[in-house]
Design an enzyme around this catalytic site. Structure first.
Site, PDB file in Angstrom:
ATOM      1  N   LYS A  13      12.958 -18.086  -2.180  1.00  8.27           N
ATOM      2  CA  LYS A  13      13.464 -16.505  -1.591  1.00  8.27           C
ATOM      3  C   LYS A  13      14.473 -17.085  -0.414  1.00  8.27           C
ATOM      4  CE  LYS A  13       8.959 -15.419  -0.725  1.00  8.27           C
ATOM      5  NZ  LYS A  13       8.343 -16.890  -1.500  1.00  8.27           N
ATOM      6  N   ARG A  88       4.109  -8.203   2.624  1.00 14.58           N
ATOM      7  CA  ARG A  88       3.099  -9.098   1.934  1.00 14.58           C
ATOM      8  C   ARG A  88       1.872  -8.773   1.539  1.00 14.58           C
ATOM      9  NH1 ARG A  88       5.497 -14.251   3.648  1.00 14.58           N
ATOM     10  NH2 ARG A  88       4.416 -16.065   2.539  1.00 14.58           N
ATOM     11  N   ARG A 122       9.745 -30.073  -0.722  1.00 15.89           N
ATOM     12  CA  ARG A 122      10.717 -29.357   0.254  1.00 15.89           C
ATOM     13  C   ARG A 122      10.799 -30.100   1.661  1.00 15.89           C
ATOM     14  NH1 ARG A 122       9.477 -23.176   1.542  1.00 15.89           N
ATOM     15  NH2 ARG A 122       7.592 -23.796   1.983  1.00 15.89           N
ATOM     16  N   ARG A 155       7.083 -28.993   6.369  1.00 12.80           N
ATOM     17  CA  ARG A 155       6.476 -27.847   6.799  1.00 12.80           C
ATOM     18  C   ARG A 155       4.705 -28.380   6.958  1.00 12.80           C
ATOM     19  NH1 ARG A 155       8.712 -22.305   4.580  1.00 12.80           N
ATOM     20  NH2 ARG A 155       6.575 -21.782   4.751  1.00 12.80           N
ATOM     21  N   ARG A 166      -2.196 -20.897  -0.143  1.00 12.43           N
ATOM     22  CA  ARG A 166      -1.008 -19.829  -0.056  1.00 12.43           C
ATOM     23  C   ARG A 166      -0.893 -19.145  -1.603  1.00 12.43           C
ATOM     24  NH1 ARG A 166       3.425 -23.860   1.895  1.00 12.43           N
ATOM     25  NH2 ARG A 166       4.944 -21.649   1.653  1.00 12.43           N
TER      26      ARG A 166
HETATM   27  P1  AP5 Z   1      12.454 -21.755  -0.646  1.00 14.58           P
HETATM   28  O1  AP5 Z   1      13.737 -21.163  -0.686  1.00 14.58           O
HETATM   29  O2  AP5 Z   1      11.993 -22.472   0.853  1.00 14.58           O
HETATM   30  O3  AP5 Z   1      11.289 -20.908  -1.253  1.00 14.58           O
HETATM   31  P2  AP5 Z   1      10.493 -19.634  -0.524  1.00 14.58           P
HETATM   32  O4  AP5 Z   1      10.352 -18.700  -1.725  1.00 14.58           O
HETATM   33  O5  AP5 Z   1      11.349 -19.229   0.533  1.00 14.58           O
HETATM   34  O6  AP5 Z   1       9.231 -20.251  -0.083  1.00 14.58           O
HETATM   35  P3  AP5 Z   1       8.322 -20.277   1.248  1.00 14.58           P
HETATM   36  O7  AP5 Z   1       7.165 -21.337   1.102  1.00 14.58           O
HETATM   37  O8  AP5 Z   1       9.109 -20.201   2.598  1.00 14.58           O
HETATM   38  O9  AP5 Z   1       7.515 -18.747   0.923  1.00 14.58           O
HETATM   39  P4  AP5 Z   1       6.468 -18.307   1.717  1.00 14.58           P
HETATM   40  O10 AP5 Z   1       6.415 -16.948   1.304  1.00 14.58           O
HETATM   41  O11 AP5 Z   1       5.350 -18.981   1.335  1.00 14.58           O
HETATM   42  O12 AP5 Z   1       6.458 -18.793   3.182  1.00 14.58           O
HETATM   43  P5  AP5 Z   1       6.962 -17.975   4.580  1.00 14.58           P
HETATM   44  O13 AP5 Z   1       7.727 -18.743   5.003  1.00 14.58           O
HETATM   45  O14 AP5 Z   1       7.551 -16.511   3.986  1.00 14.58           O
HETATM   46  O15 AP5 Z   1      12.475 -22.818  -1.773  1.00 14.58           O
HETATM   47  C1  AP5 Z   1      11.482 -23.983  -1.847  1.00 14.58           C
HETATM   48  C2  AP5 Z   1      11.870 -25.397  -2.189  1.00 14.58           C
HETATM   49  O16 AP5 Z   1      12.422 -25.254  -3.631  1.00 14.58           O
HETATM   50  C3  AP5 Z   1      13.001 -25.869  -1.286  1.00 14.58           C
HETATM   51  O17 AP5 Z   1      12.826 -27.203  -1.197  1.00 14.58           O
HETATM   52  C4  AP5 Z   1      14.374 -25.444  -2.102  1.00 14.58           C
HETATM   53  O18 AP5 Z   1      15.457 -26.533  -1.690  1.00 14.58           O
HETATM   54  C5  AP5 Z   1      13.828 -25.825  -3.523  1.00 14.58           C
HETATM   55  N1  AP5 Z   1      14.571 -24.646  -4.485  1.00 14.58           N
HETATM   56  C6  AP5 Z   1      14.730 -23.499  -4.237  1.00 14.58           C
HETATM   57  N2  AP5 Z   1      15.416 -22.983  -5.157  1.00 14.58           N
HETATM   58  C7  AP5 Z   1      15.398 -23.775  -6.345  1.00 14.58           C
HETATM   59  C8  AP5 Z   1      16.019 -24.048  -7.654  1.00 14.58           C
HETATM   60  N3  AP5 Z   1      16.497 -22.773  -8.102  1.00 14.58           N
HETATM   61  N4  AP5 Z   1      15.990 -25.110  -8.379  1.00 14.58           N
HETATM   62  C9  AP5 Z   1      15.431 -26.037  -7.626  1.00 14.58           C
HETATM   63  N5  AP5 Z   1      14.973 -26.165  -6.260  1.00 14.58           N
HETATM   64  C10 AP5 Z   1      14.959 -25.099  -5.575  1.00 14.58           C
HETATM   65  O19 AP5 Z   1       5.441 -17.741   5.427  1.00 14.58           O
HETATM   66  C11 AP5 Z   1       4.986 -18.711   5.924  1.00 14.58           C
HETATM   67  C12 AP5 Z   1       3.670 -18.274   6.447  1.00 14.58           C
HETATM   68  O20 AP5 Z   1       3.909 -17.261   7.706  1.00 14.58           O
HETATM   69  C13 AP5 Z   1       2.821 -17.537   5.760  1.00 14.58           C
HETATM   70  O21 AP5 Z   1       1.891 -18.391   4.793  1.00 14.58           O
HETATM   71  C14 AP5 Z   1       2.004 -16.705   6.460  1.00 14.58           C
HETATM   72  O22 AP5 Z   1       0.861 -17.384   7.086  1.00 14.58           O
HETATM   73  C15 AP5 Z   1       2.987 -16.257   7.694  1.00 14.58           C
HETATM   74  N6  AP5 Z   1       3.618 -15.068   7.297  1.00 14.58           N
HETATM   75  C16 AP5 Z   1       4.812 -15.011   6.871  1.00 14.58           C
HETATM   76  N7  AP5 Z   1       5.159 -13.729   6.668  1.00 14.58           N
HETATM   77  C17 AP5 Z   1       4.023 -12.824   6.702  1.00 14.58           C
HETATM   78  C18 AP5 Z   1       3.781 -11.537   6.528  1.00 14.58           C
HETATM   79  N8  AP5 Z   1       4.627 -10.625   6.111  1.00 14.58           N
HETATM   80  N9  AP5 Z   1       2.462 -11.233   6.878  1.00 14.58           N
HETATM   81  C19 AP5 Z   1       1.728 -12.097   7.091  1.00 14.58           C
HETATM   82  N10 AP5 Z   1       1.991 -13.347   7.417  1.00 14.58           N
HETATM   83  C20 AP5 Z   1       3.133 -13.933   7.344  1.00 14.58           C
END
Ligand code: AP5
Length: 209
Positions: A13, A88, A122, A155, A166
């Site tokens: 994402k 979420r 990552r 991270r 997660r």
């Molecule tokens: P990446 O683009 O980083 O993936 P992502 O979907 O953004 O993954 P996240 O882990 O950031 O999502 P998440 O929803 O778990 O965490 P968030 O930060 O929102 O890609 C991943 C890897 O793959 C990278 O290395 C990239 O280079 C590689 N890649 C990407 N596309 C590729 C492809 N096509 N081919 C090959 N490689 C590829 O949330 C973190 C924490 O914050 C949560 O756990 C929670 O505690 C809190 N939080 C955030 N939002 C909320 C909310 N709304 N409510 C409550 N708590 C929240």
């Protein structure tokens, strides 16, 4: 265009949002990134959410909804936005519907086996948040961000134990949003398995570009 990016952790994402910003010229609003920046800065918000984020659980709805409401009220979001990682929970989705109109919820679909591979490899820039991967997208200089020179790190929530939690949290609390937006006729499914450029093309088609 007002977009939501849904999908499991590691679906890409944030990576696709960074490309979509260049295509659409609208801000990328990532609640995860906002929390990590607050944690790095040691702010009141950062101290409040640190243990929760590092465990893979969700920050409470009230805190998260207020933060997004304030962010969407800023002038740059008037022309559109990409909400990455929000909503979420159903409570967050219902609250969002009260203060904003959504054009599309894009669901990036990825099997768990690929989630583990993507998150396990990552690396992230501590300064600008850019995502790298040890196999698919390495920084030119080890440990240094190509874009801003910041430190590239792993991270805290990308350990295998926290990734498992997660994924559980995602299945229980966030996956139901797929049905929520499908029923409203707003869902667009995107296969997130191919290489980044192909996923970008799939994304563009899904939003009619
Ligand atoms: P990446 O683009 O980083 O993936 P992502 O979907 O953004 O993954 P996240 O882990 O950031 O999502 P998440 O929803 O778990 O965490 P968030 O930060 O929102 O890609 C991943 C890897 O793959 C990278 O290395 C990239 O280079 C590689 N890649 C990407 N596309 C590729 C492809 N096509 N081919 C090959 N490689 C590829 O949330 C973190 C924490 O914050 C949560 O756990 C929670 O505690 C809190 N939080 C955030 N939002 C909320 C909310 N709304 N409510 C409550 N708590 C929240």
């Amino acid at each position: 265009m007002n977009l939501i990016f849904l999908g499991p952790p590691g679906a890409g994402k944030g990576t696709i949002a960074a490309k979509a910003v260049e295509i659409l010229g609208i801000p990328h609003i990532s609640t995860g990134l906002i929390f990590r920046e607050a944690m790095n800065a040691g702010s009141t918000l950062g101290l409040k959410v640190k243990a929760i984020v590092e465990s893979g659980a969700l920050v409470d709805d009230a805190t998260t909804i207020e933060l997004v409401k304030e962010r969407l009220a800023k002038s740059d979001a008037a022309k559109g936005f990409i909400l990455d990682g929000f909503p979420r929970t159903l409570a967050q989705a219902e609250a969002l519907g009260q203060f904003s109109k959504i054009d599309k919820a894009v669901n990036f679909d990825l099997p768990d086996s690929k989630v583990l591979m993507r998150l396990g490899g990552r690396r992230v820039c501590r300064k600008c948040g850019h995502n790298f991967h040890i196999m698919y997208d390495k920084p030119k200089v080890d440990g240094v961000c190509d874009h801003c020179g910041g430190e590239v790190y792993t991270r805290d929530d990308d350990s295998s134990k926290v990734i498992t939690n997660r994924l559980l949290v995602y299945r229980e609390q966030t996956a139901p949003l797929i049905g929520f937006y499908r029923e409203k006729g707003l869902l667009a499914d995107v296969d997130a398995s191919p290489a980044v450029d192909e996923v970008v093309e799939n994304f563009k088609k899904s939003v009619g570009l």
